[in-house]
Scaffold this motif. Sequence first.
Motif, PDB file in Angstrom:
ATOM      1  N   HIS A   1      45.364  30.540 -17.349  1.00 44.34           N
ATOM      2  CA  HIS A   1      44.702  31.177 -16.214  1.00 44.34           C
ATOM      3  C   HIS A   1      43.292  30.625 -15.986  1.00 44.34           C
ATOM      4  O   HIS A   1      42.834  30.573 -14.841  1.00 44.34           O
ATOM      5  N   PHE A   2      42.643  30.190 -17.052  1.00 44.06           N
ATOM      6  CA  PHE A   2      41.372  29.484 -16.904  1.00 44.06           C
ATOM      7  C   PHE A   2      41.590  28.247 -16.040  1.00 44.06           C
ATOM      8  O   PHE A   2      40.859  28.000 -15.081  1.00 44.06           O
ATOM      9  N   TRP A   3      42.613  27.461 -16.359  1.00 44.14           N
ATOM     10  CA  TRP A   3      42.862  26.224 -15.627  1.00 44.14           C
ATOM     11  C   TRP A   3      43.401  26.480 -14.232  1.00 44.14           C
ATOM     12  O   TRP A   3      43.104  25.709 -13.304  1.00 44.14           O
ATOM     13  N   LEU A   4      44.176  27.543 -14.045  1.00 45.18           N
ATOM     14  CA  LEU A   4      44.606  27.884 -12.681  1.00 45.18           C
ATOM     15  C   LEU A   4      43.410  28.249 -11.818  1.00 45.18           C
ATOM     16  O   LEU A   4      43.311  27.831 -10.654  1.00 45.18           O
ATOM     17  N   THR A   5      42.484  29.024 -12.372  1.00 40.42           N
ATOM     18  CA  THR A   5      41.274  29.402 -11.636  1.00 40.42           C
ATOM     19  C   THR A   5      40.451  28.166 -11.306  1.00 40.42           C
ATOM     20  O   THR A   5      40.005  27.976 -10.168  1.00 40.42           O
TER      21      THR A   5
ATOM     22  N   GLU B   1      53.090  32.479 -10.542  1.00 35.78           N
ATOM     23  CA  GLU B   1      54.161  31.475 -10.544  1.00 35.78           C
ATOM     24  C   GLU B   1      54.102  30.621  -9.275  1.00 35.78           C
ATOM     25  O   GLU B   1      54.644  29.534  -9.229  1.00 35.78           O
ATOM     26  N   ARG B   2      53.404  31.086  -8.254  1.00 35.41           N
ATOM     27  CA  ARG B   2      53.251  30.322  -7.015  1.00 35.41           C
ATOM     28  C   ARG B   2      52.125  29.287  -7.108  1.00 35.41           C
ATOM     29  O   ARG B   2      52.088  28.344  -6.327  1.00 35.41           O
ATOM     30  N   CYS B   3      51.212  29.461  -8.030  1.00 33.92           N
ATOM     31  CA  CYS B   3      50.002  28.636  -8.074  1.00 33.92           C
ATOM     32  C   CYS B   3      50.268  27.172  -8.387  1.00 33.92           C
ATOM     33  O   CYS B   3      49.766  26.295  -7.692  1.00 33.92           O
ATOM     34  N   MET B   4      50.986  26.906  -9.447  1.00 28.90           N
ATOM     35  CA  MET B   4      51.194  25.511  -9.853  1.00 28.90           C
ATOM     36  C   MET B   4      51.903  24.718  -8.760  1.00 28.90           C
ATOM     37  O   MET B   4      51.441  23.623  -8.428  1.00 28.90           O
TER      38      MET B   4
END
Length: 86
Positions: A10-14, A53-56
């Motif tokens: 979540h750090f890397w998604l942000t 799950e939509r982010c990547m």
Amino acid sequence: MEERGRLSKHFWLTQGMARTIGVNVNGALQAGRLARGEFAGMVATCCHCDRTERCMPWLARQGAGAEAVPDWCPLKSRLEALKPRA
């Protein structure tokens, strides 16, 4: 260990959402436009989001960057407020 992996994801998604719209999180932290605690809160918000799950896939389609964060992202308004002014 599983929690550390979840936080890292979540750090890397942000970071990825920010970078895709031209926001340099480290630069915002250093400039005082973003507090460390606020960034930690943003990562926690991402951790509790039921749409990650939509982010990547979305990030993968944004090779040249994006104008805005998707409407379904709970970090949209804060990340867009950090965008550099043209």
